[in-house]
Enzyme design. Structure first.
Site, mmCIF file in Angstrom:
data_model
loop_
_atom_site.group_PDB
_atom_site.id
_atom_site.type_symbol
_atom_site.label_atom_id
_atom_site.label_comp_id
_atom_site.label_asym_id
_atom_site.label_seq_id
_atom_site.Cartn_x
_atom_site.Cartn_y
_atom_site.Cartn_z
ATOM 1 N N THR A 93 3.985 35.639 -25.079
ATOM 2 C CA THR A 93 5.290 34.984 -25.006
ATOM 3 C C THR A 93 5.593 34.243 -26.296
ATOM 4 O OG1 THR A 93 6.500 33.182 -23.895
ATOM 5 C CG2 THR A 93 4.113 33.060 -23.865
ATOM 6 N N ASP A 94 6.874 34.096 -26.602
ATOM 7 C CA ASP A 94 7.252 33.319 -27.788
ATOM 8 C C ASP A 94 6.962 31.825 -27.624
ATOM 9 O OD1 ASP A 94 9.245 32.710 -25.947
ATOM 10 O OD2 ASP A 94 10.922 33.204 -27.259
ATOM 11 N N GLU A 95 6.665 31.396 -26.399
ATOM 12 C CA GLU A 95 6.392 29.968 -26.168
ATOM 13 C C GLU A 95 5.112 29.504 -26.860
ATOM 14 O OE1 GLU A 95 7.141 28.320 -22.229
ATOM 15 O OE2 GLU A 95 8.100 30.206 -21.664
ATOM 16 N N LYS A 120 -1.602 30.767 -22.704
ATOM 17 C CA LYS A 120 -1.245 32.067 -23.283
ATOM 18 C C LYS A 120 -1.670 32.154 -24.746
ATOM 19 C CE LYS A 120 0.722 35.075 -21.720
ATOM 20 N NZ LYS A 120 0.188 36.298 -21.043
ATOM 21 N N TYR A 130 1.053 25.992 -19.679
ATOM 22 C CA TYR A 130 1.267 27.442 -19.612
ATOM 23 C C TYR A 130 1.168 28.079 -20.989
ATOM 24 C CZ TYR A 130 3.954 31.737 -19.965
ATOM 25 O OH TYR A 130 4.366 32.996 -20.286
#
Length: 349
Positions: free
Chosen positions: A140-142, A169, A165
């Site tokens: 994810t870009d997060e 990741k 979260y």
């Protein structure tokens, strides 16, 4: 026939990816492994359950013996790892389950793949793998953290996650990278922007707002609603993963974005307007801790090197998405009521 292990395949993106692969690649057999948590829903795969080149197995990716059995039984040559706890709000309340699933689960998959794919698994210096194998980590870009009012995420940026979260990741991404650097495992990592489309669990922004609008309920908007995200239709995401699977250079990371920066409040108001509701339904609520202000993806690497590009405009993608939820209110009801989980308890526990 090439056997692909898709983990988390009963979730939103995973189930769309399985549908995509079965439609585009009849030469593959898809082994779908999902533990069926709250976000895993086999209704997402209704209509393909009895396909000859598809098999569902209920299993936890942290279960080393079960994963080993699956590799042995099905001669797995490719892993596409979607399996993850993914809701930021839940990670703030229960970080431990995110760390164990997203990090340890990924490591179990990597260890098992290394064992079965290495030409000489007993030689720690051996970096030769069987031809055609690949481990594809869906991220994810997060993991990049937050941006200011300008700039975009590029693959070479440092990882600065701000929630349990995204930290889990980012950790999984680093483990995947380490298995490539240390053991020579053929890997790719993809990092996508916010997805939307059919079969998305209704606690996420777009399906939540659509469902609440349909039922004339309050539309809870965090803070001032000016958080910016780059929105990617799930079908475009699936085609990008397919592209990386077949064309991605060994060890490379690819950002996948839809070129659609929108504020949360813009999206909420678009849904209200499309459904003919009143903006009085909007209810601003206290912002969540560590809420990143802006994400934006630079997807020039995958577009220039692999030839992929998003096909959907945001307007046509949202129109199609809203229509899907209007036409599938039973699917939403089964999730909101918890009926689907009671079915799983009866059938699979």
């Amino acid at each position: 026939m090439k056997n692909i292990l898709v983990t988390g395949g009963a979730g939103f993106i995973g189930s769309n990816f399985i549908r995509h692969m079965l439609e585009k690649h009849q030469e593959y057999k898809i082994i779908n492994v999902d533990v069926l948590t709250y976000a895993g829903n086999l209704e997402n795969l209704k209509g393909i359950a009895n396909e000859q080149n598809y098999k569902f197995i209920k299993a936890d990716i942290r279960d080393r013996k079960k994963i080993d059995d699956i590799f042995t039984t099905y001669n797995i040559t490719t892993v596409v790892n979607f399996a993850a706890e993914s809701h930021v709000d839940r990670s703030i309340e229960e970080p431990e389950v995110f760390l164990t699933t997203n990090i340890i689960g990924t490591q179990v998959l990597l260890d098992t793949a290394k064992k079965y794919w290495k030409v000489n698994p007993d030689d720690k210096y051996c970096k030769q793998y069987k031809p055609g194998v690949k481990f594809l980590q869906i991220s994810t870009d997060e993991v990049y953290g937050a941006l200011g009012s300008t700039g975009m995420f590029v693959e070479a940026m440092p990882l600065l996650p701000n929630s349990p979260y995204s930290a889990s990741k980012a950790s999984a991404d680093l483990i995947v990278r380490a298995y490539h650097e240390t053991y020579g495992m053929p890997v790719n990592i993809t990092r996508c922007s916010n997805n939307y489309g059919p079969y998305q669990f209704p606690e996420k922004l777009i399906p939540l707002m659509i469902n609440n609008c349909i039922n004339n309920k309050d539309l809870p908007v965090y803070g001032d609603g000016m958080q910016v995200r780059d929105w990617l239709h799930v079908s475009d995401h699936c085609s990008a993963i397919d592209t990386v699977l077949h064309k991605g250079a060994d060890g490379e990371i690819y950002n996948i974005g839809g070129n659609n920066e929108k504020t949360n409040i813009e999206i909420v108001k678009l849904i209200i307007k499309t459904l003919g509701k009143s903006e009085e339904l909007i209810k601003y609520v206290k912002d969540r801790p560590g809420h990143d202000r802006r994400y934006a993806i630079d997807n020039s690497k995958i577009t220039s090197q692999l030839g992929w590009a998003p096909a959907y405009t945001f307007e046509e993608g949202m129109k199609e998405t809203i229509e899907w939820y209007l036409n599938n209110t039973d699917w939403i009801y089964n999730i909101v009521s918890g009926d689907y989980q009671m079915y799983y308890m009866k059938m699979y526990d």
